[in-house]
Every structure is written in C-alpha cells, then in structure tokens.
Write an enzyme that holds these catalytic residues in place. Sequence first.
Site, PDB file in Angstrom:
ATOM      1  N   SER A 124     -14.224-117.013  62.182  1.00 44.11           N
ATOM      2  CA  SER A 124     -15.017-117.324  60.938  1.00 44.11           C
ATOM      3  C   SER A 124     -14.517-118.631  60.317  1.00 44.11           C
ATOM      4  O   SER A 124     -13.201-118.772  60.419  1.00 44.11           O
ATOM      5  CB  SER A 124     -15.152-116.122  60.385  1.00 44.11           C
ATOM      6  N   TYR A 149     -11.250-108.244  55.709  1.00 47.12           N
ATOM      7  CA  TYR A 149     -12.051-108.832  56.963  1.00 47.12           C
ATOM      8  C   TYR A 149     -11.636-110.007  57.311  1.00 47.12           C
ATOM      9  O   TYR A 149     -11.647-110.240  58.617  1.00 47.12           O
ATOM     10  CB  TYR A 149     -13.631-108.958  56.167  1.00 47.12           C
ATOM     11  N   LYS A 153      -9.684-111.588  61.153  1.00 51.44           N
ATOM     12  CA  LYS A 153     -10.081-112.539  61.964  1.00 51.44           C
ATOM     13  C   LYS A 153      -9.046-113.471  62.314  1.00 51.44           C
ATOM     14  O   LYS A 153      -8.774-114.036  63.345  1.00 51.44           O
ATOM     15  CB  LYS A 153     -11.215-113.526  61.377  1.00 51.44           C
TER      16      LYS A 153
END
Length: 334
Positions: A124, A149, A153
């Site tokens: 992302s 979150y 990544k």
Amino acid sequence: MKILVTGGTGYIGSHTVVELLNNNHEVIIIDNLINSKIDVVDKIKKITNKDVKFIQGDVGDYNTLSKIFSENKIDAVIHFAGLKAVGESVKEPLKYYEGNIGITLNLLHVMQEYNCKNIIFSSSATVYGVPDKLPIKEDFPLSRPSNPYGTTKLMIEYILEDIYKADKDWKITLLRYFNPIGSEKTGLLGENPKGIPNNLMPYIVRVATGELKCLNVFGNDYPTHDGTGVRDYIHVLDLAKGHVKALEKNISGVHVYNLGTGKGYSVLDLVHTFEKVNNVKVSYKIVARRAGDIAECYADSSKAEKELNWKAELNIEDMCRDSYNFIIKNSTKL
Ligand code: NAD
Ligand code: UFG
C-alpha cells in the site's frame, strides 16, 4: 500458470481472479470469508464463463495450505488475504499482526516447503508515510505508518526482501496500491464493506442511495486546491490488470511498483464528479480532520509503465459511474 489467490473472493482479489481467468490462467482461491461472501465465486464464473476452484480456509492454517500445495503444482501466489480496517488495527493491534503477518509467515513457510517461490504481495501507498514531495516514486524513503495495519504492510515487505536476500531464486513483486475504487462493468462484483464504511467511495455511494444521510468531509484546511485531502484513485479493473502484468514478468528479484494513475483528486472533486456522472446528489458537511490523514498523495507509476507495460486507463468518471452501478444493483442495508 496455476495461481493460488489468497483473499480471492474479496474486493480486489475477485476482480483480479476475473482478469487471470480471462488471460487463461488457472486459479485456486483460498478465502476464509471473513470479509467476503461465497456467492462471489459463482459471480466470477458467470462473468468469465470459466471454472475456478474455491477453498474455504484460513491462510494461517498450515494443514489447509499444505494440502493445496501437495495436491496442485502451484506456479505462483497472489496474496491479498488480510485485514484492512485502519481504525480497528489501532484498537486491536495483535489481531492485525497475527491476521496479516502471522498468516503471511505461514504462507511463506508452505511455499518454501513446496518449492513455490513466486509471490505478488498487496502492499500500500501507506508505507511511504508523509511524502516529502509528490508524485511518489518507488525509491522514496519508507517510514513507519501511523497505524498497525500500515505497519504490517511495511513489515511484510521487509520479510519478503530478507527472504530474497537468503535465496535468490525467489520472484517477489510488491505492488503498492494507491486508492482503489470502482467495480467491473456487470455490477456483479464490487466493494461492499460490512457496517458503516471507513473509506470515501463506499461512504459516498451510500449517501447517494440514501442509506446514509450525509458525508463527513474530514477537513477543508489542507494545503490543497480546495482544502480537502487529495488522493490517487485507481479503478480496480486497472489494478487487476497490473497483477496479471506483474505475474507475466516472472523474473527473480524483488520488484516494487506503484499502482496509481498519477493524478490527484480531492474529496470534493470526487463528490462533484460522482454527482455529475450519476446525476445524483451527495450531501456533505465539513468536519474536523481525521487523525492520521495526510494532505496529499499520488503516484509516479512510470516504473510500472516502463517495466510491466502497464498503465491505468480508466478515469475518475469511469470509477464514479462503476462504483454507483455496483451499489444500485446490490443494494444491501447497512
Ligand atoms: P477485502 O477485505 O475485500 O479482501 C480480503 C479478503 O481476504 C477477504 O475476502 C477476506 O475474507 C480474506 N481474508 C482475510 N483474512 C484471511 C485469512 N486469514 N485467510 C483467508 N482469507 C482471509 O480487501 P481488499 O480491498 O480486496 O484488499 C486486498 C488486499 O489489498 C489486502 O491485503 C489489503 O490490505 C490490500 N490493500 C487494499 C487497499 C484498499 O484500499 N482496498 C489499499 C492498499 C492495499
Ligand atoms: N474521507 C472523508 N470522509 C470519509 C472518508 C474519507 O473526507 O468519510 C477523506 C479522507 O480524509 C481522505 C480521503 O477521503 O482525504 C480518502 O480516504 P480513504 O479512507 O478512502 O482512503 P485513505 O487514503 O485514507 O486510505 C486508503 C486505504 C488504506 C491505504 C491507503 C493508501 O484505506 O488502507 O489508502 O493506499 F493504506
């Protein structure tokens, strides 16, 4: 190629499976349906007129994965499975470290065991943190994201890089998505989050259908052309194509690509475009900034264009039209 798609009944996964099948790849999906529905499998078959194997299971479960790899010669894995709610990750970090990193470690163990060393990972733009300048290029410094979150990544990117350092046979592609929206044209597949949406487009569509009263625009005092946050929205169909292009590149190494359009649109640009192309009203009010948001973020995707021969083709009008088409054909109550 025979591809294992983790999270293949989810929003981006399902669109990518369609693209893979249309390009004559064979697909096995594994998904635990924590954030998607089983009927997606039939919809994929209906759209493509092709068969797809579906296994309901958890990517964190060794026995399930091991059975899949022992029964099938998997050429590559496209790894979408994971949890993605930013706010929830702040409240329940362990759930995110386990549900994103834990499952990925299990997947990588099994891949190694069965000598499958080809993976495409859904990363992302969040790994860039607050960029010093724009547009964002792949070689910009990475910084610790503001939430667990995003941190998962970044950590998975580092894990994959280390795996390659230890074994140069691996073919690893890190695709850094910008803001995916839109749906495929039939309106069968799309983004349908459970409960009140966190992201902009799922919220806008529900205001347009009357399910939600009014969009809260988080801040109009950013240093952008109209004061609202600017993002690089990319049509999920273009994103899906990017995965197939990345798969076909198929050379060893760690390859990192931004998948965006290179154009930034503000919250109000998106609202007004949505209203215009769909001929609907989207009521909104300006509220305080949302914690953790950055002012502006858009990609330089020229590396993907040069190396993968991929370029986003659909524009913001297409994205607004297709997002609305999906929701009016799948009107679900919140
Ligand atoms: P999604 O929630 O629609 O899809 C993820 C799928 O994975 C779901 O079908 C879910 O049921 C499944 N899943 C979750 N945990 C699993 C597990 N342990 N085992 C098996 N299946 C599991 O999300 P999406 O928007 O399609 O995102 C796909 C990937 O792209 C995610 O990794 C996400 O973090 C990443 N990503 C998404 C965005 C975005 O804005 N949508 C942006 C950047 C990156
Ligand atoms: N926004 C609003 N109101 C809303 C929701 C969003 O004004 O109800 C604004 C945000 O402040 C931001 C823009 O709309 O300016 C986009 O917000 P999203 O929540 O749709 O998307 P983000 O850019 O915050 O985050 C998304 C994904 C992340 C991913 C990131 C970068 O949710 O998972 O893109 O890829 F990390």
